[in-house]
Design a protein around this motif. Structure first.
Motif, PDB file in Angstrom:
ATOM      1  N   LEU A 149      59.734  82.655  30.526  1.00  0.00           N
ATOM      2  CA  LEU A 149      58.716  81.677  30.144  1.00  0.00           C
ATOM      3  C   LEU A 149      58.008  81.098  31.365  1.00  0.00           C
ATOM      4  O   LEU A 149      56.800  80.875  31.339  1.00  0.00           O
ATOM      5  CB  LEU A 149      59.373  80.537  29.355  1.00  0.00           C
ATOM      6  N   LEU A 150      58.764  80.860  32.440  1.00  0.00           N
ATOM      7  CA  LEU A 150      58.204  80.181  33.603  1.00  0.00           C
ATOM      8  C   LEU A 150      57.335  81.101  34.450  1.00  0.00           C
ATOM      9  O   LEU A 150      56.306  80.679  34.974  1.00  0.00           O
ATOM     10  CB  LEU A 150      59.332  79.603  34.462  1.00  0.00           C
ATOM     11  N   GLY A 151      57.753  82.364  34.612  1.00  0.00           N
ATOM     12  CA  GLY A 151      57.023  83.287  35.481  1.00  0.00           C
ATOM     13  C   GLY A 151      55.544  83.419  35.145  1.00  0.00           C
ATOM     14  O   GLY A 151      54.683  83.213  36.011  1.00  0.00           O
ATOM     15  N   PRO A 152      55.196  83.743  33.880  1.00  0.00           N
ATOM     16  CA  PRO A 152      53.786  83.878  33.533  1.00  0.00           C
ATOM     17  C   PRO A 152      52.995  82.576  33.651  1.00  0.00           C
ATOM     18  O   PRO A 152      51.774  82.611  33.821  1.00  0.00           O
ATOM     19  CB  PRO A 152      53.827  84.353  32.072  1.00  0.00           C
ATOM     20  N   LEU A 153      53.671  81.431  33.541  1.00  0.00           N
ATOM     21  CA  LEU A 153      52.971  80.154  33.628  1.00  0.00           C
ATOM     22  C   LEU A 153      52.727  79.740  35.080  1.00  0.00           C
ATOM     23  O   LEU A 153      51.673  79.205  35.415  1.00  0.00           O
ATOM     24  CB  LEU A 153      53.773  79.068  32.904  1.00  0.00           C
ATOM     25  N   PRO A 311      53.550  71.174  31.584  1.00  0.00           N
ATOM     26  CA  PRO A 311      54.317  70.730  30.417  1.00  0.00           C
ATOM     27  C   PRO A 311      54.947  71.873  29.623  1.00  0.00           C
ATOM     28  O   PRO A 311      56.024  71.706  29.041  1.00  0.00           O
ATOM     29  CB  PRO A 311      53.265  69.989  29.575  1.00  0.00           C
ATOM     30  N   LEU A 312      54.300  73.035  29.587  1.00  0.00           N
ATOM     31  CA  LEU A 312      54.893  74.184  28.915  1.00  0.00           C
ATOM     32  C   LEU A 312      56.243  74.532  29.536  1.00  0.00           C
ATOM     33  O   LEU A 312      57.231  74.774  28.837  1.00  0.00           O
ATOM     34  CB  LEU A 312      53.945  75.386  29.019  1.00  0.00           C
ATOM     35  N   ALA A 313      56.275  74.573  30.864  1.00  0.00           N
ATOM     36  CA  ALA A 313      57.504  74.934  31.570  1.00  0.00           C
ATOM     37  C   ALA A 313      58.572  73.855  31.427  1.00  0.00           C
ATOM     38  O   ALA A 313      59.750  74.146  31.168  1.00  0.00           O
ATOM     39  CB  ALA A 313      57.198  75.198  33.042  1.00  0.00           C
ATOM     40  N   LEU A 314      58.179  72.580  31.594  1.00  0.00           N
ATOM     41  CA  LEU A 314      59.157  71.493  31.511  1.00  0.00           C
ATOM     42  C   LEU A 314      59.766  71.386  30.112  1.00  0.00           C
ATOM     43  O   LEU A 314      60.976  71.181  29.962  1.00  0.00           O
ATOM     44  CB  LEU A 314      58.482  70.174  31.894  1.00  0.00           C
ATOM     45  N   ALA A 360      45.874  63.685  27.846  1.00  0.00           N
ATOM     46  CA  ALA A 360      47.250  63.341  27.466  1.00  0.00           C
ATOM     47  C   ALA A 360      47.657  64.083  26.194  1.00  0.00           C
ATOM     48  O   ALA A 360      48.760  64.646  26.108  1.00  0.00           O
ATOM     49  CB  ALA A 360      47.378  61.835  27.261  1.00  0.00           C
ATOM     50  N   TRP A 361      46.761  64.101  25.209  1.00  0.00           N
ATOM     51  CA  TRP A 361      47.080  64.795  23.958  1.00  0.00           C
ATOM     52  C   TRP A 361      47.198  66.300  24.185  1.00  0.00           C
ATOM     53  O   TRP A 361      48.073  66.953  23.613  1.00  0.00           O
ATOM     54  CB  TRP A 361      46.019  64.509  22.906  1.00  0.00           C
ATOM     55  N   LEU A 362      46.346  66.864  25.034  1.00  0.00           N
ATOM     56  CA  LEU A 362      46.417  68.293  25.341  1.00  0.00           C
ATOM     57  C   LEU A 362      47.757  68.642  25.993  1.00  0.00           C
ATOM     58  O   LEU A 362      48.384  69.647  25.651  1.00  0.00           O
ATOM     59  CB  LEU A 362      45.266  68.689  26.260  1.00  0.00           C
ATOM     60  N   LEU A 363      48.211  67.778  26.924  1.00  0.00           N
ATOM     61  CA  LEU A 363      49.485  68.040  27.592  1.00  0.00           C
ATOM     62  C   LEU A 363      50.653  67.947  26.614  1.00  0.00           C
ATOM     63  O   LEU A 363      51.604  68.736  26.696  1.00  0.00           O
ATOM     64  CB  LEU A 363      49.674  67.058  28.742  1.00  0.00           C
ATOM     65  N   ILE A 364      50.603  67.010  25.685  1.00  0.00           N
ATOM     66  CA  ILE A 364      51.644  66.905  24.659  1.00  0.00           C
ATOM     67  C   ILE A 364      51.650  68.159  23.790  1.00  0.00           C
ATOM     68  O   ILE A 364      52.712  68.724  23.473  1.00  0.00           O
ATOM     69  CB  ILE A 364      51.427  65.645  23.796  1.00  0.00           C
ATOM     70  N   HIS A 365      50.460  68.604  23.423  1.00  0.00           N
ATOM     71  CA  HIS A 365      50.321  69.807  22.583  1.00  0.00           C
ATOM     72  C   HIS A 365      50.928  71.023  23.287  1.00  0.00           C
ATOM     73  O   HIS A 365      51.713  71.781  22.700  1.00  0.00           O
ATOM     74  CB  HIS A 365      48.833  70.032  22.290  1.00  0.00           C
ATOM     75  N   LEU A 366      50.582  71.196  24.553  1.00  0.00           N
ATOM     76  CA  LEU A 366      51.108  72.329  25.318  1.00  0.00           C
ATOM     77  C   LEU A 366      52.623  72.210  25.501  1.00  0.00           C
ATOM     78  O   LEU A 366      53.346  73.212  25.480  1.00  0.00           O
ATOM     79  CB  LEU A 366      50.418  72.417  26.678  1.00  0.00           C
ATOM     80  N   GLY A 367      53.109  70.978  25.689  1.00  0.00           N
ATOM     81  CA  GLY A 367      54.543  70.777  25.813  1.00  0.00           C
ATOM     82  C   GLY A 367      55.293  71.185  24.554  1.00  0.00           C
ATOM     83  O   GLY A 367      56.364  71.813  24.619  1.00  0.00           O
ATOM     84  N   LEU A 368      54.755  70.845  23.382  1.00  0.00           N
ATOM     85  CA  LEU A 368      55.379  71.248  22.121  1.00  0.00           C
ATOM     86  C   LEU A 368      55.412  72.764  21.983  1.00  0.00           C
ATOM     87  O   LEU A 368      56.412  73.339  21.531  1.00  0.00           O
ATOM     88  CB  LEU A 368      54.620  70.620  20.942  1.00  0.00           C
ATOM     89  N   ILE A 369      54.322  73.413  22.372  1.00  0.00           N
ATOM     90  CA  ILE A 369      54.294  74.879  22.328  1.00  0.00           C
ATOM     91  C   ILE A 369      55.377  75.450  23.238  1.00  0.00           C
ATOM     92  O   ILE A 369      56.101  76.380  22.871  1.00  0.00           O
ATOM     93  CB  ILE A 369      52.902  75.407  22.731  1.00  0.00           C
ATOM     94  N   GLY A 370      55.515  74.894  24.439  1.00  0.00           N
ATOM     95  CA  GLY A 370      56.529  75.372  25.366  1.00  0.00           C
ATOM     96  C   GLY A 370      57.935  75.212  24.824  1.00  0.00           C
ATOM     97  O   GLY A 370      58.776  76.115  24.968  1.00  0.00           O
ATOM     98  N   ALA A 371      58.223  74.080  24.178  1.00  0.00           N
ATOM     99  CA  ALA A 371      59.563  73.830  23.654  1.00  0.00           C
ATOM    100  C   ALA A 371      59.927  74.817  22.554  1.00  0.00           C
ATOM    101  O   ALA A 371      61.007  75.434  22.575  1.00  0.00           O
ATOM    102  CB  ALA A 371      59.648  72.396  23.130  1.00  0.00           C
ATOM    103  N   PHE A 372      59.050  74.979  21.591  1.00  0.00           N
ATOM    104  CA  PHE A 372      59.362  75.866  20.469  1.00  0.00           C
ATOM    105  C   PHE A 372      59.272  77.341  20.871  1.00  0.00           C
ATOM    106  O   PHE A 372      59.940  78.188  20.273  1.00  0.00           O
ATOM    107  CB  PHE A 372      58.451  75.544  19.283  1.00  0.00           C
ATOM    108  N   ASN A 373      58.469  77.636  21.874  1.00  0.00           N
ATOM    109  CA  ASN A 373      58.429  78.991  22.409  1.00  0.00           C
ATOM    110  C   ASN A 373      59.774  79.342  23.059  1.00  0.00           C
ATOM    111  O   ASN A 373      60.282  80.464  22.922  1.00  0.00           O
ATOM    112  CB  ASN A 373      57.298  79.109  23.432  1.00  0.00           C
TER     113      ASN A 373
END
Length: 474
Positions: A149-153, A311-314, A360-373
């Protein structure tokens, strides 16, 4: 169904997942860090930038060709020797890439890198599958899949930073200290595991399956990044599918094929393989689509776009310790069906992002995608392997690696084709670039959600018997 795990001393048991995870990170980072450096490399080598894509293709095709044989090679020569050799080849290939003074030298070095890269991921995962009880597989897999997950990001951002502030050579040189450390750790801590019985190498099957992977991979890349004419893509795809059909018909009457059709008699494996292929459509498209959306449609600078991917990675890291408790409580069927729908919906809802969306909302959105991914990757990889018998482990693991490789190409190809189809012609008043991205995200998300129908075919008990047996403490 249960494996007989190798007896590891406590220190090795703690360090082995780190060794495999670092090797995975080297490989996945290399797959994306190069793209941002291609223009700079072209200028330095006095080459046409359009020809530089061959540097990416050389690595990709080498990996696609060799992965099918990785299980037999590990069974024949032992996991320690092959994993060590894979890191050596990858590290030497990185060094030769940095020392290259012409495009032909660079392509040759990338082939050498690809030889190592094709073995690192499947052999590393095979070691984990054989060295730990199946009751620990979810926990270990959730750890070692993080680099995927982290490498491509991180890759595009790190590649751009290195090119801007140092030189393109450093995108290869950063692999050297990691590679040296990995070689030492592999010799010191990697268990030397082999298959339960020695089998003959299925050379005709390897030729048929390898040709199928090469042709299908080129076709998918031609549809996406290579922009081949549609006629060539269709011819390559049909030829690849014909080779695959010929392999499958032959495998049914061969005593020891590379991938036996009997693998699919294990329902969890069959569902996991097909689910991986289609559910990764959205995951494969994300590293391609999100940076382009932020820069081309929303006006972010390359640095801002790169930082927005953090946020995706975290979130992926934060989800890691929750994967095992969730799967133990709910089972693979519920987790994968529900998570596939939720992840697809989150990707599709990126269609709502526009110029008025707060950062802020975009970062939250991306973070949720990262978690469920992250949860999706862990559950899919584990359910695919967890019910395999010992004599099926290397073959099934290699086939999973093949499917992961294909699904990444499929995700990028589908995203590129959709984006191209939705993008209005230059000077046209019909639509906008942002509208094209929104339509693409919507389609990719909806297509990813369809994989939930595959995961519904799991039994509520699939994978559970493996977790109840050998449930020993750390």
């Amino acid at each position: 169904m249960q494996n007989t795990p190798s007896l590891l001393d406590p220190r090795t048991a703690r360090l082995l997942p780190w060794i495999v995870a670092i090797a995975f990170f080297m490989q996945t980072l290399d797959g994306t860090i190069l793209n941002t450096a291609l223009p700079s490399m072209a200028r330095d080598l006095a080459e046409d930038p359009l020809r530089m894509q061959s540097v990416v293709i050389a690595y990709m095709l080498t990996v696609a060709l060799l992965i099918p044989a990785s299980g037999w090679i590990a069974d024949r020569f032992g996991t320690r020797r092959i994993f060590f050799g894979a890191i050596v080849l990858f590290t030497l290939g990185s060094l030769f890439c940095a020392l290259s003074h012409s495009l032909s030298q660079l392509i040759g070095a990338r082939v050498l890198q690809g030889l190592g890269g094709a073995l690192m991921m499947p052999v590393g995962r095979l070691v984990v599958l054989r060295a730990y009880p199946r009751s620990e597989l979810v926990r270990i897999m959730s750890f070692i899949t993080l680099p995927g997950l982290l490498g491509p990001l991180i890759g595009p951002t790190l590649g751009g930073w290195l090119v801007q502030y140092t030189s393109w050579h450093w995108i290869f040189l950063i692999n050297l200290p990691v590679g040296v450390l990995g070689c030492w750790a592999a010799l010191r801590f990697m268990p030397d595991l082999r298959g339960p019985e020695r089998t003959r190498f299925d050379a005709p099957g390897f030729i048929l399956f390898g040709a199928a992977m090469l042709l299908i991979t080129i076709a998918l890349e031609g549809l996406g990044e290579l922009h081949l004419p549609p006629v060539r893509v269709v011819v390559l795809l049909i030829a690849g599918l014909a080779c695959l059909a010929a392999y499958w018909l032959r495998a049914g009457r061969t005593p020891s094929p590379l991938f036996a059709p009997a693998l699919f008699h294990t329902r969890a494996f069959a569902v996991g393989i097909l689910g991986n292929l289609f559910a990764r459509l959205g995951s494969g498209a994300l590293p391609f689509l999100v940076p382009l959306l932020l820069q081309l449609a929303l006006g972010y600078s390359p640095a801002q776009a790169g930082m927005s991917m953090i946020p995706l990675a975290l979130a992926a890291m934060a989800m890691k310790p929750l994967a095992k408790p969730l799967i133990d409580r709910l089972g693979y069927r519920r987790i994968l069906t529900g998570n596939t729908l939720l992840l697809g919906a989150l990707i599709a809802s990126m269609a709502l992002v526009d110029g008025s969306t707060s950062q802020a909302w975009l970062l939250i959105h991306l973070g949720l995608i990262g978690a469920f991914n992250s949860l999706q990757f862990t559950a899919m990889n584990t359910v695919t392997l967890i019910d395999l018998r010992d004599n099926e482990a290397s073959s099934g693991n290699s086939l999973l690696s093949v499917v992961v490789q294909l699904s990444m190409s499929l995700g990028i190809a589908a995203a590129a084709a959709l984006l191209s189809g939705f993008t209005p012609p230059a000077g046209s008043a019909d639509g906008s670039v942002l509208g094209a991205f929104q339509a693409t995200f919507l389609c990719v998300g909806l297509l990813s959600m369809l994989a939930a129908g595959i995961f519904l075919q799991l039994s509520p008990e699939d994978g559970r018997s493996s977790r109840r047996v050998d449930d020993t403490p750390d």
